[in-house]
Design a protein around this motif. Sequence first.
Motif, mmCIF file in Angstrom:
data_model
loop_
_atom_site.group_PDB
_atom_site.id
_atom_site.type_symbol
_atom_site.label_atom_id
_atom_site.label_comp_id
_atom_site.label_asym_id
_atom_site.label_seq_id
_atom_site.Cartn_x
_atom_site.Cartn_y
_atom_site.Cartn_z
ATOM 1 N N ALA A 228 0.893 -1.082 0.020
ATOM 2 C CA ALA A 228 -0.063 0.048 -0.064
ATOM 3 C C ALA A 228 0.868 1.352 -0.121
ATOM 4 O O ALA A 228 0.546 2.331 -0.600
ATOM 5 C CB ALA A 228 -0.982 0.040 1.139
ATOM 6 N N ARG A 229 2.009 1.134 0.691
ATOM 7 C CA ARG A 229 2.855 2.270 0.815
ATOM 8 C C ARG A 229 3.461 2.594 -0.678
ATOM 9 O O ARG A 229 3.395 3.795 -1.144
ATOM 10 C CB ARG A 229 4.088 2.280 1.660
ATOM 11 C CG ARG A 229 4.917 3.307 1.757
ATOM 12 C CD ARG A 229 6.141 3.133 2.729
ATOM 13 N NE ARG A 229 7.100 4.139 2.325
ATOM 14 C CZ ARG A 229 8.370 3.725 2.453
ATOM 15 N NH1 ARG A 229 8.683 2.548 2.563
ATOM 16 N NH2 ARG A 229 9.181 4.878 2.329
ATOM 17 N N SER A 230 3.923 1.597 -1.427
ATOM 18 C CA SER A 230 4.565 1.992 -2.802
ATOM 19 C C SER A 230 3.376 2.093 -3.593
ATOM 20 O O SER A 230 3.631 2.875 -4.550
ATOM 21 C CB SER A 230 5.357 0.786 -2.935
ATOM 22 O OG SER A 230 4.526 -0.381 -3.144
ATOM 23 N N GLU A 231 2.185 1.660 -3.469
ATOM 24 C CA GLU A 231 1.190 1.983 -4.573
ATOM 25 C C GLU A 231 0.096 3.120 -4.021
ATOM 26 O O GLU A 231 -0.555 3.334 -4.956
ATOM 27 C CB GLU A 231 0.093 0.823 -4.649
ATOM 28 C CG GLU A 231 1.162 -0.448 -5.066
ATOM 29 C CD GLU A 231 0.195 -1.837 -5.050
ATOM 30 O OE1 GLU A 231 0.854 -3.018 -5.474
ATOM 31 O OE2 GLU A 231 -0.856 -1.870 -4.742
ATOM 32 N N GLY A 232 0.439 3.906 -2.891
ATOM 33 C CA GLY A 232 -0.364 4.942 -2.555
ATOM 34 C C GLY A 232 -1.711 4.624 -1.902
ATOM 35 O O GLY A 232 -2.645 5.395 -2.145
ATOM 36 N N TRP A 233 -1.768 3.629 -1.259
ATOM 37 C CA TRP A 233 -3.212 3.535 -0.424
ATOM 38 C C TRP A 233 -2.729 2.974 1.140
ATOM 39 O O TRP A 233 -1.626 2.994 1.422
ATOM 40 C CB TRP A 233 -4.181 2.345 -1.129
ATOM 41 C CG TRP A 233 -3.429 1.160 -1.592
ATOM 42 C CD1 TRP A 233 -2.776 0.992 -2.782
ATOM 43 C CD2 TRP A 233 -3.614 -0.208 -0.987
ATOM 44 N NE1 TRP A 233 -2.284 -0.319 -2.804
ATOM 45 C CE2 TRP A 233 -2.965 -1.069 -1.789
ATOM 46 C CE3 TRP A 233 -4.271 -0.624 0.212
ATOM 47 C CZ2 TRP A 233 -2.739 -2.627 -1.216
ATOM 48 C CZ3 TRP A 233 -4.120 -1.899 0.515
ATOM 49 C CH2 TRP A 233 -3.513 -2.918 -0.194
#
Length: 588
Positions: A228-233
């Motif tokens: 989620a951190r690398s994909e923006g959620w």
Amino acid sequence: MATAAHVLTPLAQLSRPVNDWVQAVRELTQPRAVYWCDGSEAQTRELTGLLLRNGELHALNPEHFPNCHLYRSTPNDVARVEHLTYICTRLQADAGPNNLWMDPQVAHQQMRALFRGCMRERTLYVIPYCMGPLDSPLARCGVEITDSPYVVLSMLIMTRAGRGALERIAREGRFVRGLHSTGELDPERRFIMHFPEELAIESYGSGYGGNALLGKKCHALRIASWQARSEGWLAEHMMIVGLQDPHGATHYLACAFPSACGKTNLAMLVPPASMPGWRVFTIGDDIAWLHPGPDGRLWAINPEAGFFGVAPGTNPQTNRNAYEMIRRDTLFTNVAVTKDDQPWWEGLSGTPALDWQGRPYDPANGPAAHPNSRFTVSVRRNPSYSPHTEDPSGVPISALVFGGRRREVAPLVYEARDWRHGVLVGAAMASETTAAAVGQVGVTRRDPMAMQPFCGYNFGDYWRHWLAMGPRLTRAPRIFHVNWFRRDAQGKFLWPGYGENLRVLAWMLGRCAGTAGAVETAIGRVPRPSDLNTQGLSISPEALQALLAVDPGLWRKEYAEVRQYLGRYGERLPPALLEELDHCEQQL
Ligand code: GTP
Ligand code: SPV
Ligand code: MN
């Protein structure tokens, strides 16, 4: 005549990468058979029958609890083991001071030694699963390999498992690999390892809950938080509930409370009789995946398909919905039984005959049901089930709520001034430990965003990610903090809790709509007694006063502890959090 529907491709042939991995694990673990789970009723019946015959499952009273079963785990294996749970990243700093860390190569080597030959005389089960609605772009898939049929039955309830998931994996190619064996159930040979950079989990030596149902905390929180951190959620330890007000408008809240601090109960609360016109719809009870939507709002899905809920305290008085839900098709773990084979735990009427270990009940041995005994049941059994649970884009969130179990300090409810303050409120959370994890119960510890046991990376980076999320949301949810567990001098809970918590949630919705009042305090906005709907609530004015009190002396001490705690994150700590803390301290 065979139709297309009758010539289904065998599961093993659907995805080459899955099958290659299964074959490699087979070489390593040496099972006597491999069983691919297709998610069918027939397989569930077959596995249930197998466990009933070998004595691992017990059928419960078919008249009062149809299709319900009891499983007793090994007495040394009854809760998550945080002291044996590791995040294995190349750089130790990426796991952060909030996690135990091991070098990935060292961890793999150690785990290979444990897994080698561990499934001899056992069956290897392959469980393809999808976290989130099968047709949702927000959902993510995984495959769990396990040698425990109890884990299979649990995963079939808790996730969307079987052919549909494997077909999605075959299309997407990407999946989380979770390898699990109960091993010898020896606490000395028990490890829960996470390799976020490889999307892999290796779990050995436990058959219980979050240690073994790898789709839950291991995948949907520790691995997913990293993704989620690398994909923006955001992947959060939050329940999701919809509240329909008397005008017919529905608003969704997502609430993060630590383990055994009230998420399941709040997710399916029964409105008090004195609040007519309110309705409650459950989306999820434990985990939320939150995505910024094109409309500038935050949208949430529940990645799970079942509840793994705490049994003790659940009864028709505290939560009629929860009690109705578990009256059929439910798998109970470590509860007691009455003499006519009904499940029993503390808080229910009646008397136990056998305790959670199957011994004749003797109060000298402690509670009849284990304090972390649980029910496993499909979300669809819940009387307040929301059909929006299946919406591929999720539901829009109006408010985020953090909360802990604190006998003092934190008032019943307060509202953060803005997003940045809200992130500090989450980061500064503390709560008393519970029976959900092995260790001492009732000790207050820091538990930021209720994610201390579940964040798959450095909290410093996590808070930075949270801070960055606010400005991306043009219609960001408001952020609140609650505490249902404040006590009086005699140690009694000041707040009645359960269904009455709706009064607090209704105040939050009033704040979002601009209709509810509050007073500004150093810690945030707190309702006056008159700002809460207390009609029909039996509580003394003194108790309400005490519940809403903010004691500057206690908060000065609290903030000093928070400052010291945040200091542990050194360079990774976003300076904005310290600035916010300075601001709060100045306000005191
Ligand atoms: P996990 O599944 O471990 O994440 O727990 P959870 O956060 O879903 O907690 P749950 O709702 O299962 O509640 C845990 C315990 O707290 C149970 O024994 C409940 O009966 C009790 N509980 C829940 N809500 C309240 C409340 O509002 N007041 C009080 N006093 N107890 C509560
Ligand atoms: C928790 O401990 O927060 C749970 C139960 O929800 S477990 O699945 O064991 O993590
Ligand atoms: Mn939980």
